[in-house]
Design a protein around this motif. Structure first.
Motif, PDB file in Angstrom:
ATOM      1  N   GLY A 735       8.785 -26.143 -12.459  1.00 16.37           N
ATOM      2  CA  GLY A 735       8.718 -27.341 -13.326  1.00 16.37           C
ATOM      3  C   GLY A 735       9.323 -27.134 -14.690  1.00 16.37           C
ATOM      4  N   GLU A 736       9.738 -25.933 -15.083  1.00 14.71           N
ATOM      5  CA  GLU A 736      10.313 -25.693 -16.392  1.00 14.71           C
ATOM      6  C   GLU A 736      11.703 -26.318 -16.472  1.00 14.71           C
ATOM      7  N   ALA A 737      12.043 -26.831 -17.642  1.00 10.69           N
ATOM      8  CA  ALA A 737      13.390 -27.359 -17.864  1.00 10.69           C
ATOM      9  C   ALA A 737      14.381 -26.202 -17.902  1.00 10.69           C
ATOM     10  N   LEU A 738      15.596 -26.452 -17.433  1.00 10.38           N
ATOM     11  CA  LEU A 738      16.619 -25.424 -17.406  1.00 10.38           C
ATOM     12  C   LEU A 738      17.078 -25.113 -18.827  1.00 10.38           C
ATOM     13  N   ASP A 739      17.060 -23.819 -19.206  1.00  9.00           N
ATOM     14  CA  ASP A 739      17.557 -23.370 -20.510  1.00  9.00           C
ATOM     15  C   ASP A 739      19.031 -23.040 -20.332  1.00  9.00           C
ATOM     16  N   GLU A 740      19.887 -23.980 -20.785  1.00  6.23           N
ATOM     17  CA  GLU A 740      21.311 -23.840 -20.532  1.00  6.23           C
ATOM     18  C   GLU A 740      21.904 -22.636 -21.267  1.00  6.23           C
ATOM     19  N   ILE A 741      21.370 -22.317 -22.479  1.00 12.68           N
ATOM     20  CA  ILE A 741      21.923 -21.195 -23.244  1.00 12.68           C
ATOM     21  C   ILE A 741      21.660 -19.876 -22.521  1.00 12.68           C
ATOM     22  N   ARG A 742      20.426 -19.691 -22.033  1.00  9.28           N
ATOM     23  CA  ARG A 742      20.100 -18.462 -21.306  1.00  9.28           C
ATOM     24  C   ARG A 742      20.871 -18.397 -19.987  1.00  9.28           C
ATOM     25  N   ALA A 743      21.027 -19.556 -19.346  1.00 11.10           N
ATOM     26  CA  ALA A 743      21.779 -19.585 -18.091  1.00 11.10           C
ATOM     27  C   ALA A 743      23.237 -19.214 -18.328  1.00 11.10           C
ATOM     28  N   ALA A 744      23.806 -19.672 -19.451  1.00 13.31           N
ATOM     29  CA  ALA A 744      25.199 -19.362 -19.753  1.00 13.31           C
ATOM     30  C   ALA A 744      25.388 -17.870 -19.978  1.00 13.31           C
ATOM     31  N   ARG A 745      24.421 -17.236 -20.657  1.00 12.33           N
ATOM     32  CA  ARG A 745      24.521 -15.806 -20.874  1.00 12.33           C
ATOM     33  C   ARG A 745      24.480 -15.057 -19.540  1.00 12.33           C
ATOM     34  N   ALA A 746      23.615 -15.472 -18.638  1.00 10.44           N
ATOM     35  CA  ALA A 746      23.545 -14.828 -17.315  1.00 10.44           C
ATOM     36  C   ALA A 746      24.844 -15.017 -16.552  1.00 10.44           C
ATOM     37  N   ASP A 748      27.791 -15.511 -17.881  1.00 13.80           N
ATOM     38  CA  ASP A 748      28.822 -14.711 -18.541  1.00 13.80           C
ATOM     39  C   ASP A 748      28.747 -13.253 -18.089  1.00 13.80           C
ATOM     40  N   THR A 749      27.543 -12.710 -17.972  1.00 20.74           N
ATOM     41  CA  THR A 749      27.378 -11.325 -17.515  1.00 20.74           C
ATOM     42  C   THR A 749      27.876 -11.161 -16.082  1.00 20.74           C
ATOM     43  N   ALA A 750      27.540 -12.125 -15.220  1.00 23.20           N
ATOM     44  CA  ALA A 750      27.996 -12.049 -13.830  1.00 23.20           C
ATOM     45  C   ALA A 750      29.515 -12.080 -13.752  1.00 23.20           C
ATOM     46  N   LEU A 751      30.149 -12.918 -14.582  1.00 23.88           N
ATOM     47  CA  LEU A 751      31.611 -12.985 -14.579  1.00 23.88           C
ATOM     48  C   LEU A 751      32.225 -11.679 -15.066  1.00 23.88           C
ATOM     49  N   ARG A 752      31.587 -11.042 -16.075  1.00 17.58           N
ATOM     50  CA  ARG A 752      32.093  -9.750 -16.555  1.00 17.58           C
ATOM     51  C   ARG A 752      32.043  -8.709 -15.424  1.00 17.58           C
ATOM     52  N   ILE A 753      30.937  -8.687 -14.703  1.00 13.86           N
ATOM     53  CA  ILE A 753      30.793  -7.707 -13.615  1.00 13.86           C
ATOM     54  C   ILE A 753      31.847  -7.932 -12.543  1.00 13.86           C
ATOM     55  N   LEU A 754      32.107  -9.203 -12.231  1.00  9.85           N
ATOM     56  CA  LEU A 754      33.082  -9.516 -11.187  1.00  9.85           C
ATOM     57  C   LEU A 754      34.515  -9.418 -11.670  1.00  9.85           C
ATOM     58  N   GLY A 755      34.701  -9.345 -13.004  1.00  7.93           N
ATOM     59  CA  GLY A 755      36.058  -9.270 -13.539  1.00  7.93           C
ATOM     60  C   GLY A 755      36.792 -10.585 -13.507  1.00  7.93           C
ATOM     61  N   TRP A 756      36.044 -11.715 -13.450  1.00  7.11           N
ATOM     62  CA  TRP A 756      36.665 -13.044 -13.410  1.00  7.11           C
ATOM     63  C   TRP A 756      36.813 -13.597 -14.825  1.00  7.11           C
TER      64      TRP A 756
END
Length: 771
Positions: A735-746, A748-756
């Motif tokens: 039921g929590e609202a999506l925290d877009e800032i925290r989601a964006a950081r996650a 961004d980290t995934a993209l760094r790992i994948l090299g995209w």
């Protein structure tokens, strides 16, 4: 003046063996005659070679038949270290005394016309302990002594004797009384169940034993020892005229045979293996013979060691208490020595604390055991056997009677050669190694085999020697013959695959010609599709092995074209059974082409499937659903939701809709776990079924969803419970609202790992990394 002593023994009895060795040392014969095939006389001296390690067996076989002439007749005469006959042979060789075999020649026992020649020569029930033939002499004696188990009685009176007078006079007297009672039966009252000709064959055997004994005496031997089954003792002591025996043996049919020694195993000495003179516990008997003092203590100590090797806690106190219990049980049961029953009961109660599985482990490893014997290098062998032995030494593959897992890495030259050898032997029907179904799950370069040597492999090698003198040569000839006689396309593809796995380049041209000819005239699309997977596997794994596969690729190319052309008419208008059969063919070809990884063939196949789903009215629901799923997984369909909606609509018959769903979902549960729209369609269709229709389609649905893993079914159930909630991504499941800032950081980290590449919005330059 000549003196003859006849010692009646039980085959493979440790007490008989020990008593016989002592009796021979006291008697000091100048010739020893042993029940067995006289053809083995020239090779009996091999028993004294240090390389001869029992258990071993004499093998008689008919030499060099032409290929395809039928089964070769063969018979074994096994010997263990605790066999009385083996001890008699070793005594004679050690004392430099002539030793001969005196039974009816194997040449008469292996005549092709004889009824059902067996792998082991027929043995008398008195020798094999209660086979039910000849009124079961041991059973009669056991019953008279108050026993209900003939083998247990024999163990008590003979096998477990610790010393004292020789048992042979008493055995001879008992057998003489039994034979007298049998002779007194009315004519024609012989017990039912005797094999045809058994009584006549027994008379011939005993006549030949007496003839051999007369010949030994005529040659000037004055102290002759005869070792035979206890049942024969009265017949050999009887005063039978030589003329009578000559008439009995006159005109017997004769076959050409050869004789050699081969390794044997304790498991093949066990009565459960089908061996007529077998014993229940060869491992236990070997222990009784080898452990001259404190056999119970030594046995239970060894049992404790076996259990400890399996990480089961067994202490010295357990062993001491088990010994006490075994001895107490023997005293209560009136036995001279704790037997196998008492030792097993003590093991179960104390060492295993009542558990049955550890007891079974001890039975397999100790009570029966799988000791494999050995024969010396100079033993007569066919060239094929010698070539295999040379290959085993070169590749460091030692035969063992115990199952042994062998993991092979085909990138290593030695492992690759081992794999080729094992595949070649399988082509000769010598299944020393059995490949694991999961062997290739570790990667293209991996194979896993289970190796276990069986004595009968020597007979199969002798049979296979008709094909050649080396493993490679014999396998090549056999593969070419298999290709010539194969009538089905699938059989030919199997031969081609096996030739590549075995690296039989010399056989491949003939096999490929036969395969190409058969494929060219076979118009049955189902046959072509069933042949495809084996050919593709041969191409793929042949490449890994460095085997040339050019001709095979030409055949595969032609098959792909013919399958794609012939599939549309073949797959339309099918009933339920035919549709299910073709579903297997479609999946097999689809998987084979994916393994082949030829883009041209894959594209042709996908276009063929697209043409089929474009006219679904001609397809069975099972086939249409499966083709839709295959094209969806390939990214070739973008209207799958609409297709499913039509397939499960109200106007569609429930059985066709269920078949469509079964075919579509047979590829796995992931699509329902990640595509909520399709899950909703399936859920709405099932929920809207009338009661009678639901009952009809329920077995199909259970079969479909029952094939999924438990975790997949749970995940689908969880998603169904959330159907109708807010769209995924708009809020947290709690039921929590999506925290877009925290989601964006996650993200961004995934993209760094994948090299995209990363979007510039919500940049994190100068900020701490995501938490």
């Amino acid at each position: 003046m000549s003196h003859v002593e006849v010692y009646g023994v039980r085959h493979h009895g440790p007490g008989s063996a020990r008593a016989l060795r002592g009796a021979l040392e006291d008697f000091k014969p100048d010739a020893v005659l042993i029940e067995g095939p006289p053809e083995a006389d020239p090779i009996v001296e091999l028993a004294g070679d240090p390389g001869m390690v029992p258990p071993v067996a004499l093998l008689a076989y008919s030499p060099a038949p032409a290929p395809g002439d039928g089964d070769r007749k063969a018979a074994f005469w096994p010997f263990a270290e605790f066999s009385p006959e083996w001890q008699a042979i070793r005594y004679a060789l050690d004392a430099d005394v002539p030793v001969r075999f005196c039974d009816l020649p194997a040449a008469h026992q292996l005549v092709p016309a004889e009824e059902g020649a067996a792998q082991e020569p027929a043995q008398d029930p008195a020798e094999g302990a209660a086979e039910g033939i000849r009124l079961d002499p041991l059973g009669w004696l056991a019953k008279a002594a108050g026993y209900d188990d003939a083998e247990r009685w024999w163990d008590d009176v003979v096998e477990h004797r610790g010393g004292g007078p020789s048992p042979f006079p008493a055995i001879a007297e008992a057998m003489a009384e039994l034979r007298a009672q049998l002779a007194a039966l009315p004519e024609g009252a012989a017990p039912a169940g005797l094999p045809p000709g058994h009584l006549r064959r027994e008379e011939q055997r005993e006549a030949h034993m007496r003839r051999t004994l007369r010949r030994a005496l005529k040659e000037g031997h004055e102290r002759v020892a005869v070792v035979c089954g206890a049942w024969h003792v009265p017949a050999l002591r009887a005063k039978v005229p030589a003329a009578h025996d000559d008439r009995t043996l006159r005109g017997l049919p004769k076959a050409r045979i050869a004789m050699t020694w081969v390794p044997w195993t304790h498991g093949r000495l066990a009565g459960r293996s089908g061996y007529g003179a077998g014993v229940r516990s060869p491992g236990w008997y070997h222990h009784l013979f080898a452990a001259r003092d404190r056999p119970i203590e030594r046995w239970l100590t060894a049992a404790a060691r076996v259990l400890r090797e399996e990480d089961l806690h067994v202490s010295s106190a357990h062993v001491i208490e088990a010994v006490r219990l075994a001895e107490a049980l023997a005293a209560l049961r009136g036995r001279p020595l704790a037997g196998l029953d008492e030792v097993t009961d003590a093991t179960r109660a104390v060492l295993c604390e009542g558990a049955g599985l550890p007891v079974e482990l001890i039975r397999e490893r100790m009570v029966v055991g799988e000791r494999l014997g050995a024969v010396p290098e100079r033993t007569p062998m066919v060239p094929l056997q010698r070539d295999l032995q040379a290959e085993q030494r070169r590749l460091r593959l030692k035969p063992s009677a115990l199952d042994k897992e062998q993991d092979l890495d085909l990138r290593k030259p030695t492992d690759l050669e081992r794999s080729r050898l094992l595949h070649r032997l399988r082509l000769l029907d010598v299944d020393w190694g059995v490949p694991s179904e999961t062997g290739r799950s570790k990667g293209t370069f991996r194979e896993t085999w289970t190796l276990a040597w069986r004595p009968e492999f020597d007979v199969e090698l002798i049979e296979a020697s008709a094909w050649g003198t080396t493993v490679r040569g014999a396998t090549t000839a056999r593969a070419e013959a298999m290709a010539r006689h194969a009538t089905a396309l699938a059989d030919l593809t199997s031969v081609a695959e096996r030739c590549l796995l075995a690296d039989l380049g010399d056989a491949l041209p003939a096999v490929m010609r036969a395969l190409a000819d058969r494929a060219a005239v076979d118009t049955d699309v189902a046959h072509l599709m069933s042949a495809m997977p084996a050919l593709v596997r041969a191409l793929r794994y042949g490449d890994v092995r460095g085997t040339s596969t050019g001709p095979l690729r030409t055949v595969v190319d032609g098959l792909v074209v013919r399958i794609c052309v012939g599939l549309p008419p073949a797959i339309t208008g099918l009933d339920d059974d035919a549709a299910r059969e073709f579903l297997g063919h479609v999946d097999a070809v689809h998987g084979a082409l994916a393994l082949l990884a030829e883009e041209g063939h894959i594209e042709r196949w996908r276009r063929t499937l697209e043409g089929l789903v474009a006219r679904p009215e001609a397809l069975h629901g099972l086939i249409e659903g499966r083709l839709t799923r295959l094209l969806l997984d390939a990214g070739r369909l973008h209207d799958v939701q609409d297709r499913m909606a039509r397939a499960v609509s109200v106007g569609t018959a429930p059985d066709r809709a269920a078949a469509w769903v079964e075919g579509f979902l047979s590829g796995g549960a992931l699509i329902l776990m990640h595509d909520e729209a399709l899950l909703r369609l399936v859920d709405d269709w099932i929920s809207g079924l009338p009661d009678d229709s639901f009952t009809d389609v329920l077995p199909l649905l259970r079969r479909t969803f029952g094939a999924y893993a438990d975790a997949e079914r749970r995940s689908i159930g969880d998603r169904l419970r959330r159907v109708g909630e807010a769209p995924a991504g708009s809020s947290h499941p709690d039921g929590e609202a999506l925290d877009e800032i925290r989601a964006a950081r996650a993200a961004d980290t995934a993209l760094r790992i994948l090299g995209w590449p990363r979007p510039d919005d919500h940049g994190t330059d100068g900020e701490e990394g995501p938490t």
